[in-house]
Structures are given as structure tokens and as C-alpha cells.
Motif scaffolding. Structure first.
Motif, PDB file in Angstrom:
ATOM      1  N   LEU A  74       0.841  -1.199   0.000  1.00 15.94           N
ATOM      2  CA  LEU A  74       0.000   0.000   0.000  1.00 15.94           C
ATOM      3  C   LEU A  74       0.874   1.247   0.000  1.00 15.94           C
ATOM      4  N   ASP A  79      -4.392  -4.436   1.189  1.00  8.29           N
ATOM      5  CA  ASP A  79      -5.344  -4.246   2.280  1.00  8.29           C
ATOM      6  C   ASP A  79      -4.787  -4.841   3.574  1.00  8.29           C
ATOM      7  N   ARG A 130      -9.307  -0.161  -1.033  1.00  5.75           N
ATOM      8  CA  ARG A 130      -9.197  -1.401  -0.262  1.00  5.75           C
ATOM      9  C   ARG A 130     -10.585  -1.933   0.087  1.00  5.75           C
TER      10      ARG A 130
END
Length: 286
Positions: A124, A182, A268
Motif C-alpha cells: 500500500l 489491504d 481497499r
């Protein structure tokens, strides 16, 4: 169909960020040294300029599976790999950074980010860092594996300030597998191994170097041929299977990738679920 290398990377120093210096990252560093020397020998004016970022130190459990030696124990992995690389290079100095990426990290200065990470939060951070650049499109080469299988995916990430979207932009790993960015879906069993034997219970001895080989080969083809027909690969060592991911919009569509000329932010699943629950609550209480 083929993807062509960004033309500016043929005439300037190619700035590479290697995120992660563990199982795959330590093997990948060897590939980058070899690629740099080969590129310069074949006429590239500058080759690679590599920075390695990782917060960890070498432990005894790393010896035998990762690219470290007993004398490295207690030293920062990034420092060890960069020191070793600089000894093999001529007139080139690569750098190490002891730390972690997060969603606020600036990746403005890099042309290629190679992810050799084992958690969703780091992916991420890479994605948001590349999206947060001022302009342009940059490469994200993601490597990942489980016990005996893994994938390598070369994608392109455009700045969020870019208007519109190139329909032939290579999809990155987060577009193909949104769950990979996520943290809410992270496996909670991330306890470090205390010995080589324990580490080998979690991962095959040769999965990391195999993944690094394929990642290096994608870069080798891209920089020597100037184009690639496959921008990824899926490997399973137990079944002795290799399946390439072709540069093909029809293949991308089957993964759920949308290419309609507009920019689509990757959201996400956990965030999406919270938003939907909040919206339902607002309707119910209205």
C-alpha cells in the motif's frame, strides 16, 4: 501485443528503489548488480542507480536461505547488500536507507520501484507513494511468494494528478489483486523464525531465488530488447509450473481491470465495506 520501455530510461541513470532486503530482496540485489554491469557493457550510458530500503538486521535464521553470511549477523540488511554491491561496481555508488515505507513516503525520485515485501501495508505504501508523484508514469515491479509458489508482476503507476488513463498502461499488482494492498486482510502469523529449519517450514529453499530470477529476466528483456511480450509470471515449484502473464487487455479484463480512459482509484475492500456500512446506517437512521 508488446509493451515498450519508457524511452527516457535509455539515456539517463535509471533510479531504482528496492523495497525489502530479505528472502527475495537479497537475491534481487545480485540481479541488479549483474544487470547494471551488463547494461553498461552493452552501451547504456549510465545503468542503474539503486537505493535499498529495509529496517531489519541480519539474524542467524537468515543464514542459508537469504543472501547473507555469519559475519553479517547483527548488521542492517540494506547496509550489507549495498556495501557488497558497491565493492562489485565501478564508478557507481548505490545507497541504503534503514527504514520502512508508508502511505506518506515520497517516491518522486525513482523510475522503478521493486517490491520484495511480505506484507500488505508495504505494498500500500508503494502504491500511494507512486500515485503521489507530481507527474508521469513509473514502473512497479512486484515480487511475492508463499511457501512454494509466487508471482512477479511489472506494472505502471500513474500520478494521481494525471488526467485520463492510457488504455494500454500495464496493470500493477494492486489492480490485479486489490486484496494485496489491504492490511486488514493480513495474515496475523508474522512471527520471525528462530532458526533456518523453522524458516524452511514456512518457505521452500528455492522459491525466493526463483522469483528473483524471473523478476531480473523481465528487466533484462525490457532494457536489452526495449520491449516485452509478458509483463509477469506465476510460478509453482511443487508442480513445476510456470505461467506467463501476457501484455493483453483481454487478459487484464478477466482480472477485473477497467480500461475506459478514466482514472480509477484502487480502494481497499475493508475501506469499501466500512463506507457501505456507514451509508446503510445513514439511510436507516434518516
Amino acid at each position: 501485443m508488446k509493451h515498450k520501455l519508457h524511452a527516457n530510461l535509455l539515456t539517463k541513470p535509471v533510479k531504482v528503489l528496492l523495497v525489502g532486503a530479505g528472502g527475495t530482496g537479497s537475491q534481487m540485489m545480485v540481479k541488479l548488480v549483474n544487470l547494471h554491469k551488463a547494461m553498461v557493457a552493452l552501451g547504456h550510458p549510465h545503468g542503474f542507480r539503486v537505493t535499498v530500503v529495509d529496517p531489519d538486521v541480519v539474524s542467524h535464521a537468515n543464514i542459508g536461505r537469504q543472501n547473507f553470511y555469519p559475519g553479517d549477523v547483527g548488521s542492517f540488511k540494506a547496509d550489507v547488500l549495498v556495501t557488497r554491491a558497491n565493492m562489485a561496481l565501478e564508478n557507481t555508488v548505490w545507497e541504503s536507507n534503514i527504514g520502512k515505507l508508508d502511505t506518506r513516503s515520497s517516491l518522486q525520485d525513482f523510475d522503478i520501484v521493486i517490491g520484495a515485501v511480505d506484507n500488505r501495508a508495504a505494498r500500500l505504501g508503494i502504491l500511494r507513494g507512486l500515485e503521489g508523484t507530481m507527474s508521469g508514469v513509473r514502473y512497479w515491479l512486484d515480487t511475492g511468494n508463499r511457501k512454494a509458489d509466487g508471482q512477479v508482476i511489472l506494472g505502471e503507476v500513474s500520478s494521481r494528478s494525471k488526467v485520463g488513463e492510457d488504455k494500454l498502461r500495464l496493470p500493477h499488482v494492486a489492480e490485479l489483486y486489490p486484496e494485496m494492498i489491504d492490511p486488514a486482510q493480513e495474515d496475523k502469523d508474522d512471527t520471525p523464525s528462530c532458526s533456518l529449519a523453522e524458516a524452511l517450514e514456512k518457505q521452500s529453499l528455492f522459491i525466493n531465488p526463483t522469483i528473483a530470477d524471473f523478476a531480473g529476466n523481465i528487466l533484462w528483456q525490457l532494457f536489452t530488447k526495449g520491449e516485452i511480450e509478458a509483463h509477469g509470471v506465476f510460478v509453482n515449484l511443487e508442480r513445476m509450473m510456470v505461467m506467463p502473464m501476457k501484455v493483453d487487455p483481454d487478459v487484464w479484463t478477466r482480472f477485473g481491470v477497467i480500461r475506459d480512459g478514466r482514472r480509477h482509484r484502487i480502494v481497499r475492500e475493508s475501506v469499501k465495506s466500512k463506507r457501505e456500512a456507514k451509508a446503510k446506517l445513514a439511510v436507516a437512521t434518516a
